[in-house]
Enzyme design. Structure first.
Site, PDB file in Angstrom:
ATOM      1  N   HIS A   1      -1.503 -36.835  79.694  1.00 14.55           N
ATOM      2  CA  HIS A   1      -1.451 -38.449  79.242  1.00 14.55           C
ATOM      3  C   HIS A   1      -0.967 -39.304  80.629  1.00 14.55           C
ATOM      4  CE1 HIS A   1       2.641 -37.245  78.365  1.00 14.55           C
ATOM      5  NE2 HIS A   1       2.286 -36.599  77.444  1.00 14.55           N
TER       6      HIS A   1
ATOM      7  N   HIS B   1      -5.952 -32.343  74.779  1.00 13.26           N
ATOM      8  CA  HIS B   1      -4.453 -32.566  74.690  1.00 13.26           C
ATOM      9  C   HIS B   1      -4.370 -33.310  73.020  1.00 13.26           C
ATOM     10  CE1 HIS B   1      -0.245 -34.104  75.820  1.00 13.26           C
ATOM     11  NE2 HIS B   1      -0.292 -34.314  74.441  1.00 13.26           N
TER      12      HIS B   1
ATOM     13  N   LYS C   1       3.121 -25.733  78.093  1.00 14.89           N
ATOM     14  CA  LYS C   1       3.309 -27.099  77.966  1.00 14.89           C
ATOM     15  C   LYS C   1       4.917 -27.223  78.265  1.00 14.89           C
ATOM     16  CE  LYS C   1       2.914 -31.510  77.296  1.00 14.89           C
ATOM     17  NZ  LYS C   1       2.832 -32.182  76.157  1.00 14.89           N
TER      18      LYS C   1
ATOM     19  N   HIS D   1       4.604 -32.712  80.455  1.00 23.51           N
ATOM     20  CA  HIS D   1       4.833 -34.078  79.926  1.00 23.51           C
ATOM     21  C   HIS D   1       5.705 -34.718  81.085  1.00 23.51           C
ATOM     22  CE1 HIS D   1       5.687 -37.334  76.827  1.00 23.51           C
ATOM     23  NE2 HIS D   1       6.541 -37.689  77.896  1.00 23.51           N
TER      24      HIS D   1
ATOM     25  N   HIS E   1      -2.468 -32.923  69.126  1.00 26.81           N
ATOM     26  CA  HIS E   1      -1.592 -32.468  68.039  1.00 26.81           C
ATOM     27  C   HIS E   1      -1.976 -32.413  66.705  1.00 26.81           C
ATOM     28  CE1 HIS E   1       1.932 -33.534  70.925  1.00 26.81           C
ATOM     29  NE2 HIS E   1       1.207 -34.511  71.285  1.00 26.81           N
TER      30      HIS E   1
ATOM     31  N   ASP F   1      -4.142 -36.856  73.071  1.00 34.19           N
ATOM     32  CA  ASP F   1      -2.733 -37.002  72.586  1.00 34.19           C
ATOM     33  C   ASP F   1      -2.634 -37.698  71.184  1.00 34.19           C
ATOM     34  OD1 ASP F   1      -0.021 -36.662  72.689  1.00 34.19           O
ATOM     35  OD2 ASP F   1       0.492 -38.277  73.641  1.00 34.19           O
TER      36      ASP F   1
HETATM   37  O1  DOR Z   1       3.681 -40.401  71.626  1.00 34.32           O
HETATM   38  C1  DOR Z   1       3.868 -39.217  71.561  1.00 34.32           C
HETATM   39  N1  DOR Z   1       3.805 -38.545  70.551  1.00 34.32           N
HETATM   40  N2  DOR Z   1       3.960 -38.802  72.879  1.00 34.32           N
HETATM   41  C2  DOR Z   1       4.253 -37.517  72.974  1.00 34.32           C
HETATM   42  O2  DOR Z   1       4.180 -36.925  73.959  1.00 34.32           O
HETATM   43  C3  DOR Z   1       4.340 -36.632  71.625  1.00 34.32           C
HETATM   44  C4  DOR Z   1       3.775 -37.038  70.629  1.00 34.32           C
HETATM   45  C5  DOR Z   1       3.944 -36.493  69.183  1.00 34.32           C
HETATM   46  O3  DOR Z   1       3.983 -35.290  69.088  1.00 34.32           O
HETATM   47  O4  DOR Z   1       3.963 -37.481  68.317  1.00 34.32           O
HETATM   48 ZN    ZN Z   2       1.108 -35.029  73.488  1.00 37.65          ZN
END
Ligand code: DOR
Ligand code: ZN
Length: 338
Positions: free
Chosen positions: A167, A14, A96, A133, A16, A239
């Site tokens: 998460h 997971h 997702k 999520h 970003h 995450d």
């Molecule tokens: O804290 C988070 N940040 N939770 C998420 O689900 C998305 C993520 C983000 O994209 O910044």
């Molecule tokens: Zn995330």
């Protein structure tokens, strides 16, 4: 001699990576040590068309500094046609789902689960996993717990649909894993290490603010217990969610903790504390390989029991991002990548 462990093909289930300049800064910080990662689609606009996904994948590869790395791509959930799913299937690890407004860039998410069931049915038939999520819009500490009934409903109604509870942060979610064959979960580094006290119990720490919010000590204990004992359905998903410093150190702080560059070292420290280093391989790769039937590229990462000074910030391409544990010294470090 410092103690050492070797990890084979670490996976971050997971992640970003964002886009443009931030993508260029953060991508190599993962591709250096991880053999693959599940790439989240919450860009603006979301990654919800195959062409956009393939172009995004190209940009990730271009930013990965030549490291052996598999980006495991996800589409952003919406109602898809059968043809769209059939065309996407070989290019994605899953789809997702974000409840609308639950977190960063999720405004285009799902408003009512029953309106999208035809897409779940087709995903089930085509063997496309659903990544979720799992939070309601209730009181912030209860959002995950309240969402568990939706997991119950989905896992029962679509018994062949593989569902990943992303998460997870609560003891109740860990217990839920035993209820349905088709459920599995990821857990982040921060939810294994911090509680709400670290975020807001003393001076507010915006760099530890994320969604779902960190919970109680007993929740963390249940998560750690499952992770260090290599729960067969619990995978590492960082995450890691970079935001520029001005979006974190401000009023209206964005949710997300940036952990990618220190995750392996900090996990080794945690598993070592519990005398469970032997189980890190399962948590960091083997369980995910089994659950998703993926074979990442070969990458052997050696970690040594020597200090690692976490940088105060990661900068480049005009970006400035503060990691978790900024400026602190960790007990383990990545010493070699082969
Ligand atoms: O804290 C988070 N940040 N939770 C998420 O689900 C998305 C993520 C983000 O994209 O910044
Ligand atoms: Zn995330």
């Amino acid at each position: 001699m410092p103690r050492e462990i070797q990890l084979r093909s670490p996976l971050d289930m997971h992640l970003h990576l964002r886009d443009e300049e931030m993508l260029k800064l953060v991508t190599p910080l993962t591709t250096e040590t991880f053999a693959g990662a599940v790439i989240m689609p919450n860009l603006v606009p979301p990654v919800d068309h195959l062409e956009r996904l393939l172009a995004y994948r190209e940009r990730i590869m271009a930013a990965s500094d030549g490291h052996r790395f598999d980006p495991l791509m996800t589409l952003f959930f919406r109602n898809y046609t059968e043809q769209e799913l059939a065309e996407a299937r070989d290019h994605i690890i899953g789809i997702k789902l974000y409840p609308a407004g639950a977190t960063t860039n999720s405004e285009a998410g799902v408003k009512a689960i029953d309106a999208v069931e035809p897409t779940f049915r087709m995903m089930e038939e085509m063997g496309i996993p659903l990544l979720v999520h799992g939070e309601t819009h209730g009181f912030v500490m209860d959002r995950e717990k309240e969402f568990l009934e939706s997991y119950d409903y989905l896992a029962t109604k679509f018994p062949k649909l593989k569902i990943t509870m992303e998460h997870i942060t609560t003891a109740d979610a860990v217990a839920m894993l035993d209820k349905h064959e088709n459920l599995r979960a990821t857990v982040t580094l921060q939810h294994l290490v911090i509680t709400l006290d670290d975020v807001a119990g003393g001076m507010l720490d915006p760099h530890l603010f994320c969604k779902p919010i960190a919970k109680r000590p007993e929740d963390r204990e249940a998560l750690v217990n499952a992770a260090v004992n290599a729960h067969p359905k619990l995978m590492f998903g960082s995450d890691s969610a970079p935001h520029p410093i001005e979006k974190k150190e401000c009023c209206g702080c964005a949710a997300g903790v940036f952990t990618a560059p220190l995750a392996l070292a900090r996990l080794a420290q945690l598993f070592d504390k519990y005398g469970k280093l032997d189980n890190l391989q399962a948590f960091i790769s083997d369980t995910a390989q089994q659950q998703y039937q993926v074979s990442p590229p070969e990458k052997i990462v050696t970690l040594s029991n020597e200090p690692f000074q976490v940088p105060e910030a990661y900068t480049g391409y005009g970006q400035h991002v503060i990691p978790m544990h900024a400026g602190e010294s960790l007990e383990w470090t990545v010493s070699k990548v082969q």
